[in-house]
Motif scaffolding. Structure first.
Motif: not given
Ligand SMILES: Nc1ncnc2c1ncn2[C@@H]1O[C@H](COP(=O)(O)OP(=O)(O)OP(=O)(O)O)[C@@H](O)[C@H]1O
Ligand SMILES: [Mg+2]
Lengths: 407, 233
Positions: A63, A75, A77-78, A173, A208, A213-214, A216
């Protein structure tokens, strides 16, 4: 055939030994140049390969901003945006997805800081040497709580396989502290301090989770099918990946010190070539003058009966050209076999260290078409340049003086 | 008769200061078409030097050399080469030939430079080989020829391009008497029949006997310029 060319061709065989020695000098210069070029190319490739194929990959995507700050919040995300493009790109050999964050490790005995990587074991094995570097235990299988650490770090923490290690890190975050318990499942040794003393690898899914993080990842590292594609910092692959808030870069940009090193290698080839050429041209001038002095009476006769000064220049230049031609034919044949031989056998170079990375493979010479075009042509050009002075000298011979220098 | 070469007040000095050698000192001679002359004199008297100046192989320290009406001072080296190629044939005392060329190639050398077509070249070369008794030696290199044969090849080369004048520096010095005589007879014949001009430098009595004009040199000066009555036409 033109009379002057015929004369030149026959003249070079008059003193076979001198011609042979002059050709030998020229041929050896060519061989030395070709081999130097081949070794330099081999060395460059080895250096690039060592730095890229060990861990970093030939190119990476992040990123925007991550490379400057290593901020865990930055990071991708997708990750599928990047992954889909790489999957579809025929120029790509393999890619691996990584999370990266600073972490504290504590064992029963000690604590240490390090860099925690979350990786997909299978993918990682195709891009980096992590799996090959394993010296003890087992590789990542995807199960929770697996952790790989370097030999040096294992020493520091005084841990053995199966021992507990607690990893503490701050989440994305918001920076909440997060802890997880691992059991040492493998120990690796890359032979590079930086990696062996501070890198830790766990499974991507778990990393993750503990980072909050979910999906990514922080980094996508990838290799090209053809290593040459990575040299172009603006290649189609790099450009297509660099969209939106994602930026991709090849090692040329990621490792500027390496690019600088390679430029220096080119420069040193120029210096080696320059010195060789200087020596060779002095040899040529010397041998041409010897042959001219021996024939000065004959030149006097030739000029007396009407050979023009310009024709004398042509004669000497043609002799030089034929010498060069014979030399490069011989030189190219020998070079071909040497380059071929050393491209397989390699040249043992002992241990070298570059940027903290020790390189201990043999250097394999690398063939390049320029070794059989540009380099031989430059030998011919050099010979012709060196012959200018003897040729002009010959053109200035005064027939009556030359005839006087008779016998 | 017209003058082929005119020279006036020729001086040719070598070296300087204490070592100054006046090889020629104020020599003026003219060469007329059809001459058969010999420059004679003791060793070191300046014969070769004079011959070289006449043939434009060297430039005088002072004085003028005028070749076919042109002062050589005003000619470039290249123009002078072309003039020699087209108008003068040289025969030197020895080692006249290019070692890497065969007899035939040596003889056609000047014609190749002149751009004479190959059929014409062949014709003239074989004519010469015949006249000079060199049949069968066409393919040999100079090293495979005797001194006399080499000298005849040199004469053939000088004559084959049909120059106006042939300058020969002691052409018989390396030949036995019999070969020398046959060479001279042949040249005399060319002179009489074709009007070819010959100037020799020599010590050789045989040449002196046949020359119509004897230029006696001593210490770089003309001692005597003698027209021989018995040869007057
Ligand atoms: N290139 C030269 N450099 C210095 N001296 C020269 C040169 N050429 C001729 N000389 C000198 O000029 C003088 C005349 O020389 P030249 O060769 O004309 O004599 P020559 O009459 O032909 O003698 P020979 O019969 O021995 O051939 C000699 O003293 C010679 O040493
Ligand atoms: Mg002489």
């Amino acid at each position: 055939m033109n009379l002057i060319l015929r004369l030149a061709w026959r003249n070079i065989f008059r003193n076979g030994r001198r011609t042979f020695l002059t050709c030998l000098l020229l041929a050896c210069s060519l061989i030395a140049l070709v081999l130097t070029d081949g070794v330099m190319r081999g060395m460059m490739d080895l250096m690039v390969e060592t730095t890229t194929r060990t861990f970093a990959g030939e190119a990476q995507a992040h990123k925007k901003g991550f490379r400057d700050s290593f901020d865990v919040d930055l990071y991708i995300e997708d990750i599928s945006i990047v992954a889909n493009k790489l999957e579809a790109d025929v120029a790509i050999e393999a890619y691996t997805i990584r999370t990266m964050s600073g972490a504290m490790m504590s064992s029963a005995d000690n604590m240490a800081g390090g860099l925690l990587w979350g990786v997909d074991g299978e993918r990682e094995a195709k891009v980096s040497k992590l799996k090959e570097a394993l010296v003890d235990g087992s590789y990542l299988t995807g199960k929770d709580n697996e952790i790989l650490i370097g030999e040096e770090l294992a020493d520091l923490l005084s841990v053995e396989l199966g021992d507990r290690i607690v990893v503490t890190l701050s989440q994305v975050d918001g920076g909440e502290l997060s802890q997880a318990l691992f059991r040492l499942s493998g120990i690796f040794k890359f032979g590079m301090r930086e990696i062996d003393s501070s890198m830790i690898f766990i499974n991507l899914a778990q990393s993750r989770k503990i980072l909050g993080m979910e999906a990514g990842a922080h980094q996508v590292a990838f290799n090209f099918v053809n290593a040459k594609d990575a040299v172009d910092p603006e290649s189609a692959t790099i450009r297509s990946l660099s969209t939106g808030d994602i930026e991709a870069a090849s090692w040329v940009d990621l490792q500027p010190q390496m690019s600088a090193m390679l430029a220096m290698v080119d420069f040193s080839l120029l210096i080696v070539g320059g010195i060789l050429f200087l020596i060779a041209s002095l040899g040529i001038i010397n041998s041409m003058f010897m042959s001219i002095y021996e024939r000065i009476y004959e030149f006097g006769v030739a000029m007396a009966i009407g050979t023009r000064p310009s024709q004398m220049v042509t004669l000497i230049m043609a002799e030089a050209f034929f010498l060069a031609l014979l030399s490069i034919v011989g030189g190219m044949i020998v070079s071909y076999f040497l380059i071929d031989y050393f491209s397989v056998a390699g040249i043992p170079m002992g241990d070298m260290e570059f940027e903290g990375i020790s390189i201990h493979n043999n250097i394999k010479t690398i063939f390049d078409i320029s070794q059989f075009t540009v380099l031989p042509l430059s030998v011919v050009a050099l010979t012709l340049v060196a012959a200018i002075y003897p040729a002009l000298f010959t053109a200035r011979i005064v027939p009556s003086e030359a005839l006087h220098k008779s016998l | 008769m017209s003058k082929v070469i005119e020279t006036s007040h020729l001086c040719r000095y070598f070296g300087e200061g204490e070592l100054l050698v006046k090889a020629l000192d104020d020599v003026s001679i003219d060469v007329e078409e059809g001459e058969f002359s010999a420059i004679i004199g003791p060793s070191g008297s300046g014969k070769s030097t004079l011959l070289h100046l006449i043939g434009g192989l060297d430039k005088p320290t002072h004085g003028e050399v005028i070749l076919a009406g042109t002062n050589i001072e005003s000619m470039t080296r290249s123009a002078l080469s072309n003039f020699r190629r087209d108008h003068i044939g040289f025969v030197f005392q020895a080692y006249n030939l290019i070692p890497v060329l065969s007899t035939i190639e040596n003889i056609e050398y000047v014609m190749l430079m002149q751009g004479v077509p190959s059929s014409e070249r062949r014709k003239r070369v074989f004519e010469m080989l015949d006249i000079l008794g060199l049949d069968g030696l066409g393919g040999r290199r100079p090293a495979q020829l005797s001194g006399g044969q080499q000298q005849r090849v040199a004469v053939a080369r000088a004559m084959v391009s049909r120059p106006n004048i042939i300058l020969a520096d002691e052409p018989t010095a390396n030949l036995d008497s019999k070969t020398g005589i046959s060479l001279l007879d042949m040249m005399k014949d060319l002179n009489v029949r074709h009007g070819m001009t010959f100037i020799f430098s020599t010590h050789d009595q045989k040449i002196m006997d046949r020359a119509r004009r004897l230029i006696h040199l001593r210490d770089g000066l003309i001692e005597l310029d003698e027209q021989r009555k018995e040869f007057a036409a």
